[in-house]
Design a protein around this motif. Structure first.
Motif, PDB file in Angstrom:
ATOM      1  N   ASP A 160      38.690  60.092  34.651  1.00 46.52           N
ATOM      2  CA  ASP A 160      39.917  59.261  35.197  1.00 46.52           C
ATOM      3  C   ASP A 160      40.362  58.480  36.705  1.00 46.52           C
ATOM      4  O   ASP A 160      40.386  57.266  36.612  1.00 46.52           O
ATOM      5  CB  ASP A 160      41.152  59.969  35.554  1.00 46.52           C
ATOM      6  N   GLN A 161      38.972  59.238  37.724  1.00 44.93           N
ATOM      7  CA  GLN A 161      38.706  59.185  38.315  1.00 44.93           C
ATOM      8  C   GLN A 161      38.301  57.536  38.505  1.00 44.93           C
ATOM      9  O   GLN A 161      37.714  56.805  38.998  1.00 44.93           O
ATOM     10  CB  GLN A 161      37.720  59.444  39.741  1.00 44.93           C
ATOM     11  N   VAL A 162      36.699  57.865  37.894  1.00 48.08           N
ATOM     12  CA  VAL A 162      35.964  56.429  37.621  1.00 48.08           C
ATOM     13  C   VAL A 162      36.717  55.044  36.921  1.00 48.08           C
ATOM     14  O   VAL A 162      36.842  54.330  37.444  1.00 48.08           O
ATOM     15  CB  VAL A 162      34.848  56.945  36.486  1.00 48.08           C
ATOM     16  N   THR A 163      37.729  55.777  35.668  1.00 51.05           N
ATOM     17  CA  THR A 163      37.883  54.214  34.973  1.00 51.05           C
ATOM     18  C   THR A 163      39.163  53.981  36.158  1.00 51.05           C
ATOM     19  O   THR A 163      39.613  53.028  35.931  1.00 51.05           O
ATOM     20  CB  THR A 163      39.404  55.180  33.881  1.00 51.05           C
ATOM     21  N   ALA A 164      39.804  54.599  37.418  1.00 51.83           N
ATOM     22  CA  ALA A 164      40.869  53.740  38.172  1.00 51.83           C
ATOM     23  C   ALA A 164      40.416  53.100  38.821  1.00 51.83           C
ATOM     24  O   ALA A 164      40.827  52.229  39.865  1.00 51.83           O
ATOM     25  CB  ALA A 164      41.842  55.418  38.619  1.00 51.83           C
ATOM     26  N   CYS A 165      39.003  53.622  39.417  1.00 54.27           N
ATOM     27  CA  CYS A 165      38.083  53.005  40.396  1.00 54.27           C
ATOM     28  C   CYS A 165      37.620  52.061  40.193  1.00 54.27           C
ATOM     29  O   CYS A 165      37.992  50.429  40.336  1.00 54.27           O
ATOM     30  CB  CYS A 165      37.088  53.744  40.624  1.00 54.27           C
ATOM     31  N   ILE A 166      37.534  51.270  38.531  1.00 60.61           N
ATOM     32  CA  ILE A 166      36.934  50.275  38.290  1.00 60.61           C
ATOM     33  C   ILE A 166      38.473  48.859  37.825  1.00 60.61           C
ATOM     34  O   ILE A 166      38.272  47.983  37.859  1.00 60.61           O
ATOM     35  CB  ILE A 166      36.590  49.996  36.415  1.00 60.61           C
ATOM     36  N   ASP A 167      39.064  49.767  36.675  1.00 57.87           N
ATOM     37  CA  ASP A 167      40.472  49.267  37.096  1.00 57.87           C
ATOM     38  C   ASP A 167      41.229  48.661  38.557  1.00 57.87           C
ATOM     39  O   ASP A 167      41.702  46.994  38.100  1.00 57.87           O
ATOM     40  CB  ASP A 167      41.609  50.401  36.009  1.00 57.87           C
ATOM     41  N   ALA A 168      40.962  49.437  39.547  1.00 53.14           N
ATOM     42  CA  ALA A 168      42.100  48.594  40.732  1.00 53.14           C
ATOM     43  C   ALA A 168      41.420  47.851  41.163  1.00 53.14           C
ATOM     44  O   ALA A 168      41.365  47.270  42.071  1.00 53.14           O
ATOM     45  CB  ALA A 168      41.673  49.739  41.920  1.00 53.14           C
ATOM     46  N   ARG A 169      39.846  47.573  40.523  1.00 53.92           N
ATOM     47  CA  ARG A 169      39.364  46.398  41.404  1.00 53.92           C
ATOM     48  C   ARG A 169      38.924  45.071  40.230  1.00 53.92           C
ATOM     49  O   ARG A 169      38.288  44.334  40.605  1.00 53.92           O
ATOM     50  CB  ARG A 169      37.846  46.406  41.774  1.00 53.92           C
ATOM     51  N   ALA A 170      39.882  45.093  38.843  1.00 57.28           N
ATOM     52  CA  ALA A 170      39.369  44.145  37.934  1.00 57.28           C
ATOM     53  C   ALA A 170      38.097  44.084  36.872  1.00 57.28           C
ATOM     54  O   ALA A 170      37.826  43.069  36.738  1.00 57.28           O
ATOM     55  CB  ALA A 170      40.064  43.226  38.563  1.00 57.28           C
ATOM     56  N   TRP A 171      37.966  45.438  37.277  1.00 57.07           N
ATOM     57  CA  TRP A 171      36.468  44.769  36.927  1.00 57.07           C
ATOM     58  C   TRP A 171      36.314  45.901  34.755  1.00 57.07           C
ATOM     59  O   TRP A 171      34.906  46.403  34.938  1.00 57.07           O
ATOM     60  CB  TRP A 171      34.698  45.973  38.168  1.00 57.07           C
ATOM     61  N   LEU A 172      36.905  46.039  34.738  1.00 54.60           N
ATOM     62  CA  LEU A 172      37.086  46.359  33.352  1.00 54.60           C
ATOM     63  C   LEU A 172      36.109  45.584  32.484  1.00 54.60           C
ATOM     64  O   LEU A 172      35.541  46.322  31.409  1.00 54.60           O
ATOM     65  CB  LEU A 172      38.553  46.874  32.401  1.00 54.60           C
ATOM     66  N   ASP A 173      36.174  44.064  32.697  1.00 59.32           N
ATOM     67  CA  ASP A 173      35.551  43.614  31.523  1.00 59.32           C
ATOM     68  C   ASP A 173      33.828  43.618  31.868  1.00 59.32           C
ATOM     69  O   ASP A 173      33.370  42.645  31.293  1.00 59.32           O
ATOM     70  CB  ASP A 173      36.426  42.330  31.993  1.00 59.32           C
ATOM     71  N   ALA A 174      33.579  44.099  33.389  1.00 65.55           N
ATOM     72  CA  ALA A 174      32.339  43.858  33.478  1.00 65.55           C
ATOM     73  C   ALA A 174      31.540  45.124  33.332  1.00 65.55           C
ATOM     74  O   ALA A 174      30.449  45.143  33.582  1.00 65.55           O
ATOM     75  CB  ALA A 174      32.300  42.927  34.782  1.00 65.55           C
ATOM     76  N   VAL A 175      32.427  46.529  33.614  1.00 68.15           N
ATOM     77  CA  VAL A 175      31.714  47.528  33.246  1.00 68.15           C
ATOM     78  C   VAL A 175      32.102  47.877  31.953  1.00 68.15           C
ATOM     79  O   VAL A 175      33.066  48.511  30.921  1.00 68.15           O
ATOM     80  CB  VAL A 175      32.258  48.692  34.466  1.00 68.15           C
ATOM     81  N   ASP A 176      30.784  49.131  31.483  1.00 63.75           N
ATOM     82  CA  ASP A 176      31.217  49.852  30.468  1.00 63.75           C
ATOM     83  C   ASP A 176      30.831  51.527  30.834  1.00 63.75           C
ATOM     84  O   ASP A 176      30.717  52.109  31.519  1.00 63.75           O
ATOM     85  CB  ASP A 176      29.980  50.143  29.184  1.00 63.75           C
ATOM     86  N   LEU A 177      31.705  52.154  30.719  1.00 62.53           N
ATOM     87  CA  LEU A 177      32.133  53.609  30.914  1.00 62.53           C
ATOM     88  C   LEU A 177      31.539  54.446  30.035  1.00 62.53           C
ATOM     89  O   LEU A 177      32.070  54.292  28.983  1.00 62.53           O
ATOM     90  CB  LEU A 177      33.266  53.709  30.944  1.00 62.53           C
TER      91      LEU A 177
END
Length: 505
Positions: free
Chosen positions: A341-358
């Motif tokens: 959840d922490q990694v997801t929140a970090c990526i989501d807060a910076r609008a990196w969801l489309d550029a990062v595979d988790l």
């Protein structure tokens, strides 16, 4: 006690020297005494035998009977010399007869052939040799017992005489002497060991004090000094150590003072810049809202002001964070964190969801400081996106009591000469590009945040040559690693979680 220690080696050397000296002295003493004892016995026995031959054997008739020879032999052997006698004469030409003092102990067979030949050989008369026959002797052994065998003959056709004396008493005396010398050698060896121990204690005690002082000096006790007494080499070494320690203490104090002054300057500067930066931050926000209606000629300048103002704000916040780490005032605020959840929140807060595979399994809970973890992740992922390019893959796993997060990009990788410096502050990989959008502190701050958790970050190139891999390792439970602090002590850099440069700069 280790065999490689100086004390043991000193004792061994002392013992070997003493053993060599004692064995040499004992061997020489034994050899000299042996020769002296045997020569004294030999000279006494042969001198007495010569005299008896001159007095008794020479008085026999030219053709003595066997009884006369035997009686003369017994009389010759009856003296205090303690030897047996054998006399050889002739009844007629070519018919030898033998008279023995003790036929059971001494016969002609006991006389070595070489001695018989030497006794019977007539010597040439010269100015240096007045007699045709002489006394010859040799030492031999029979049934393990040493003997002295000698012989001579009467000039003018008289009988030939042989004597045999046992050297067993002398051997026993020499054996006793050998045992005495062996005991003396052993005592000398023990005495040398005691002397070596005493010498080692005397010599090594100052060395031990010097080693202990050097250890304390290495641990930071710069006021460590040695007590100096005497004028020998060890005292001079102690004086040199004290002088070096004093010089080191002075230099460290000067460096600490300069470092503290520099740290205070950076902290004060960052603090003083924070107030005007707050005001400056509002200006770009207003300009950004009006940017679409601005004259096309001034729009690029406005965009530059907006980006540089934000960069300056990030730099000030990062400098304040760095000063906290340098001053040792950074604290952990621990909480139970669901890592996925922490990694997801970090990526989501910076609008990196489309550029990062988790790739993170749900349910991995670690006791960490969530804000500092967010700073680490933001810097690592932002750095990968900026310098490696998407897609960036973030994988989360656990190994025992350790949390492992890998951030991998698909860029050109990191040059080998840059790898050792990617976490250095303000490091630029290319001197031709000193200017960039980041502050040059992001990866350094990420490393400091990992270290305060009791973990670390490593940077490497992918084994297949496709991009770089940053690996974050943190303990699953950060309790006890560092003192916990005020939950509101986080800096703006922590709250903003700005990604920063470090890989390619």
């Amino acid at each position: 006690m280790r065999w490689t220690s100086l004390r043991v080696r000193l004792i061994v050397v002392f013992a070997l020297v003493a053993l060599t000296a004692a064995v040499s002295a004992s061997g020489i003493a034994y050899w000299l005494n042996r020769e002296a004892v045997l020569k004294r016995t030999q000279d006494a026995a042969l001198g007495d035998f010569r005299q008896e031959m001159q007095q008794r054997a020479a008085a026999l008739p030219l053709r003595p009977t066997e009884e006369e020879l035997r009686r003369a032999a017994e009389q010759m052997a009856g003296g205090s010399a303690g030897y047996s006698v054998l006399l050889l004469g002739e009844r007629d030409a070519g018919k030898p007869i033998i008279g023995a003092s003790d036929p059971d102990r001494f016969t002609l067979d006991d006389v070595p052939q070489a001695l018989r030949v030497a006794v019977d050989e007539k010597q040439e008369l010269t100015s240096g040799n007045a007699y045709p026959y002489h006394v010859f002797w040799l030492r031999t052994t029979r049934s393990g017992t040493p003997y002295l065998v000698g012989g001579t003959r009467i000039t003018g056709g008289g009988p030939t005489g042989y004597m045999m004396k046992s050297l067993e008493p002398e051997r026993q005396d020499l054996n006793s002497l050998g045992w005495s010398l062996g005991v003396a050698t052993l005592l000398a060896l023990l005495g040398s060991a005691l002397l070596a121990q005493l010498a080692a204690t005397t010599v090594l005690k100052p060395v031990h004090r010097l080693g202990e002082a050097a250890r304390r000096l290495g641990e930071g006790e710069l006021d460590t000094r040695l007590r100096v007494s005497g004028t020998d080499e060890l005292a001079e070494l102690s004086r040199t150590f004290n002088a070096a320690a004093e010089s080191l203490q002075k230099k460290v104090a000067d460096m600490s003072a300069r470092e503290e002054s520099s740290r205070r300057f950076v902290a004060d500067m960052s603090h003083e810049l924070r107030t005007p930066m707050t005001a400056l931050t509002a200006v770009p926000e207003v300009l950004e809202e009006e940017q679409d209606g601005l004259d096309p000629m001034i729009a690029p300048a406005v965009s530059l002001v907006i980006s540089e103002t934000r960069r300056l704000n990030t730099l000030v916040e990062n400098l304040m964070e760095v000063t906290r780490f340098d001053a040792g005032t950074a604290k952990l605020v621990l909480d139970d964190v669901d890592v996925a959840d922490q990694v997801t929140a970090c990526i989501d807060a910076r609008a990196w969801l489309d550029a990062v595979d988790l790739d993170a399994e749900r349910g991995i809970v670690a006791r960490l400081d969530p804000r500092r973890l967010d700073v680490i992740l933001a810097n690592l992922i932002g750095n990968a996106l900026k310098h490696g390019g998407s897609p960036v893959r973030v994988s989360v796993r656990t190994t025992g009591d350790e949390l492992v997060i890998e951030v991998r990009d698909h860029g050109p990788g990191i040059p080998q000469d840059v790898l050792p410096h990617v976490f250095d502050r303000f490091y630029k990989a290319s001197a031709s590009r000193p200017r960039s959008e980041g502050s040059g502190l992001g990866l350094s701050i990420a490393m400091e945040n990992a270290l305060i958790h009791g973990g670390g970050i490593t940077a490497a190139n992918s084994p297949d040559g496709d991009g770089a891999v940053f690996t974050l390792r943190l303990p699953m439970d950060g309790s006890g690693v560092a003192p916990e602090g005020d939950p509101d002590a986080g800096t703006g850099a922590e709250r903003n979680g700005q990604g920063d440069e470090g890989q390619a700069e």
